[in-house]
Design a protein around this motif. Structure first.
Motif, PDB file in Angstrom:
ATOM      1  N   UNK A 112      26.495  41.700  48.671  1.00 25.96           N
ATOM      2  CA  UNK A 112      27.274  42.923  48.450  1.00 25.96           C
ATOM      3  C   UNK A 112      28.754  42.630  48.206  1.00 25.96           C
ATOM      4  N   UNK A 113      29.005  41.605  47.433  1.00 24.66           N
ATOM      5  CA  UNK A 113      30.364  41.212  47.083  1.00 24.66           C
ATOM      6  C   UNK A 113      30.750  41.827  45.732  1.00 24.66           C
ATOM      7  N   UNK A 114      32.015  42.177  45.580  1.00 22.80           N
ATOM      8  CA  UNK A 114      32.528  42.816  44.355  1.00 22.80           C
ATOM      9  C   UNK A 114      31.856  44.167  44.115  1.00 22.80           C
ATOM     10  N   UNK A 115      32.188  45.159  44.886  1.00 25.15           N
ATOM     11  CA  UNK A 115      31.694  46.516  44.668  1.00 25.15           C
ATOM     12  C   UNK A 115      32.850  47.418  44.269  1.00 25.15           C
ATOM     13  N   UNK A 116      32.660  48.121  43.155  1.00 26.91           N
ATOM     14  CA  UNK A 116      33.650  49.068  42.655  1.00 26.91           C
ATOM     15  C   UNK A 116      35.017  48.418  42.445  1.00 26.91           C
ATOM     16  N   UNK A 117      35.001  47.340  41.677  1.00 24.78           N
ATOM     17  CA  UNK A 117      36.243  46.662  41.310  1.00 24.78           C
ATOM     18  C   UNK A 117      36.561  46.988  39.854  1.00 24.78           C
ATOM     19  N   UNK A 118      37.788  47.378  39.572  1.00 24.53           N
ATOM     20  CA  UNK A 118      38.241  47.633  38.212  1.00 24.53           C
ATOM     21  C   UNK A 118      39.219  46.549  37.793  1.00 24.53           C
ATOM     22  N   UNK A 119      39.016  46.029  36.591  1.00 18.92           N
ATOM     23  CA  UNK A 119      39.888  44.975  36.063  1.00 18.92           C
ATOM     24  C   UNK A 119      39.758  43.702  36.900  1.00 18.92           C
ATOM     25  N   UNK A 120      38.610  43.056  36.746  1.00 17.71           N
ATOM     26  CA  UNK A 120      38.273  41.852  37.512  1.00 17.71           C
ATOM     27  C   UNK A 120      38.141  40.669  36.570  1.00 17.71           C
ATOM     28  N   UNK A 136      28.801  48.439  40.352  1.00 18.07           N
ATOM     29  CA  UNK A 136      29.714  49.508  39.952  1.00 18.07           C
ATOM     30  C   UNK A 136      31.092  48.989  39.524  1.00 18.07           C
ATOM     31  N   UNK A 137      31.147  47.801  38.934  1.00 16.07           N
ATOM     32  CA  UNK A 137      32.422  47.243  38.480  1.00 16.07           C
ATOM     33  C   UNK A 137      32.717  47.672  37.048  1.00 16.07           C
ATOM     34  N   UNK A 138      34.009  47.714  36.695  1.00 11.99           N
ATOM     35  CA  UNK A 138      34.436  48.068  35.347  1.00 11.99           C
ATOM     36  C   UNK A 138      35.488  47.084  34.862  1.00 11.99           C
ATOM     37  N   UNK A 148      23.398  32.245  42.138  1.00 10.18           N
ATOM     38  CA  UNK A 148      22.019  32.268  42.612  1.00 10.18           C
ATOM     39  C   UNK A 148      21.764  33.492  43.496  1.00 10.18           C
ATOM     40  N   UNK A 149      22.603  34.497  43.396  1.00 10.98           N
ATOM     41  CA  UNK A 149      22.420  35.729  44.163  1.00 10.98           C
ATOM     42  C   UNK A 149      21.517  36.693  43.396  1.00 10.98           C
ATOM     43  N   UNK A 150      20.787  37.526  44.116  1.00 10.35           N
ATOM     44  CA  UNK A 150      19.852  38.451  43.481  1.00 10.35           C
ATOM     45  C   UNK A 150      20.543  39.737  43.048  1.00 10.35           C
ATOM     46  N   UNK A 151      19.993  40.323  41.978  1.00 12.10           N
ATOM     47  CA  UNK A 151      20.384  41.652  41.512  1.00 12.10           C
ATOM     48  C   UNK A 151      21.868  41.716  41.115  1.00 12.10           C
ATOM     49  N   UNK A 152      22.316  40.755  40.357  1.00 13.98           N
ATOM     50  CA  UNK A 152      23.714  40.691  39.937  1.00 13.98           C
ATOM     51  C   UNK A 152      23.965  41.671  38.788  1.00 13.98           C
ATOM     52  N   UNK A 153      25.168  42.224  38.751  1.00 14.94           N
ATOM     53  CA  UNK A 153      25.603  43.143  37.689  1.00 14.94           C
ATOM     54  C   UNK A 153      24.679  44.356  37.564  1.00 14.94           C
ATOM     55  N   UNK A 154      24.897  45.324  38.413  1.00 16.88           N
ATOM     56  CA  UNK A 154      24.175  46.588  38.347  1.00 16.88           C
ATOM     57  C   UNK A 154      25.181  47.720  38.198  1.00 16.88           C
ATOM     58  N   UNK A 155      24.902  48.638  37.292  1.00 18.19           N
ATOM     59  CA  UNK A 155      25.756  49.810  37.086  1.00 18.19           C
ATOM     60  C   UNK A 155      27.192  49.419  36.731  1.00 18.19           C
ATOM     61  N   UNK A 156      27.343  48.434  35.863  1.00 14.97           N
ATOM     62  CA  UNK A 156      28.668  47.963  35.450  1.00 14.97           C
ATOM     63  C   UNK A 156      29.000  48.456  34.049  1.00 14.97           C
TER      64      UNK A 156
END
Length: 280
Positions: A112-120, A136-138, A148-156
């Motif tokens: 659960x790292x990097x949630x709702x970050x803008x301009x990353x 939820x990143x933009x 190697x983490x699961x479910x990367x980049x969702x709702x971006x």
């Protein structure tokens, strides 16, 4: 800028509301919210042990630091941050932030790292273990990522990736405006329910990739032998190098490849059902 060097701070909010301070070889020990509601803070060679050590900090530079397992949820609500050459063993970092840059950072628990970050901006970083990084990143730019983490980049939205190796599951779900160059993506169900996706010189492995996609473009990409049931219910324009094992029920577009094992067009295909499949 004031310098605080070779000291330890514990308890609750020991450095609350400091500003224009450089921390050198400082340890934030057991306790909560060691650095909170601060501005213009630098930390070099520091160690973070207690919970929530870096919240509501505006304008910060973190270099050569270490976040222990106990410093979970360490960095939230902190805009305009640069982090370099740092090791993180704690989960749930970086939430609700804007203007964040990372280089040479290793996450050993990216849960659960990097949630709702803008301009990353992410450069030469490693993500291990955990689930759902980059939710939820933009406006994300990545150059050099080993994940190697699961479910990367969702709702971006608005994601550009270069030189990545991503071994995961269910990546790039419900994303919009994604471009990936020169990368390797291993995992099932990549790209489902997304729109405006472009992959250039990428290699894929895994089953049922790119289903339910609006406006998918693939340029000079390759697929492993396990990649079957590709492009179901998708609008796709693809120029593939090499063999495709199986294509299933694409809606429209054009797919060009060197060879194809089988094509499944059954009663479930959606209109207009006019996708061209061309073998060179």
């Amino acid at each position: 800028m004031e310098i605080i060097k070779d000291k330890s701070f514990g308890g609750e909010r020991p450095l609350f509301a400091i500003h224009d301070v450089r921390l050198e070889n400082v340890t934030i020990t057991e306790g909560e919210s060691g650095i909170k509601c601060c501005e213009n803070i630098e930390a070099d060679g520091c160690r973070f042990i207690g919970k929530y050590p870096w919240w509501h900090v505006d304008k910060s530079l973190i270099t050569n630091c270490y976040f222990e397992v106990g410093s979970r949820s360490a960095i939230w609500y902190s805009n305009n941050m640069v982090m370099r050459d740092t090791v993180i063993d704690a989960p749930k970092l970086f939430r609700e932030m804007e203007n964040v840059e990372l280089e040479n950072v290793c996450f050993n628990d990216a849960d659960e790292t990097f949630w709702r970050i803008k301009n990353l901006k992410v450069k030469n970083c490693t993500l291990r273990e955990g689930t759902y990084p980059f939710m939820f990143c933009e406006n994300v730019q990545v150059d050099g990522l080993d994940c190697e983490s699961k479910y990367i980049f969702q709702y971006c939205k608005n994601v550009e990736v270069h030189n990545a190796k991503i071994t995961t599951k269910d990546s790039f779900w419900e994303c919009e405006n994604v471009t990936v160059y020169d990368s390797e993506l291993n995992g099932e169900y990549i790209g489902w329910h997304s729109k405006h996706m472009r992959f250039v010189r990428c290699h894929f492995t895994g089953e049922q990739l790119f289903c339910y996609v609006k406006d998918l473009q693939l340029e000079d990409c390759t697929f492993g032998p396990d990649c079957d049931r590709l492009f179901e219910d998708s609008q796709v324009h693809a120029n593939i190098r090499g063999h495709i094992t199986n294509i299933k029920n694409p809606i429209t577009g054009r797919i060009v490849c060197d060879s194809v094992g089988s094509v499944t067009i059954d009663e479930n295909v959606k209109l207009p059902n006019n996708c061209q499949i061309i073998v060179r």
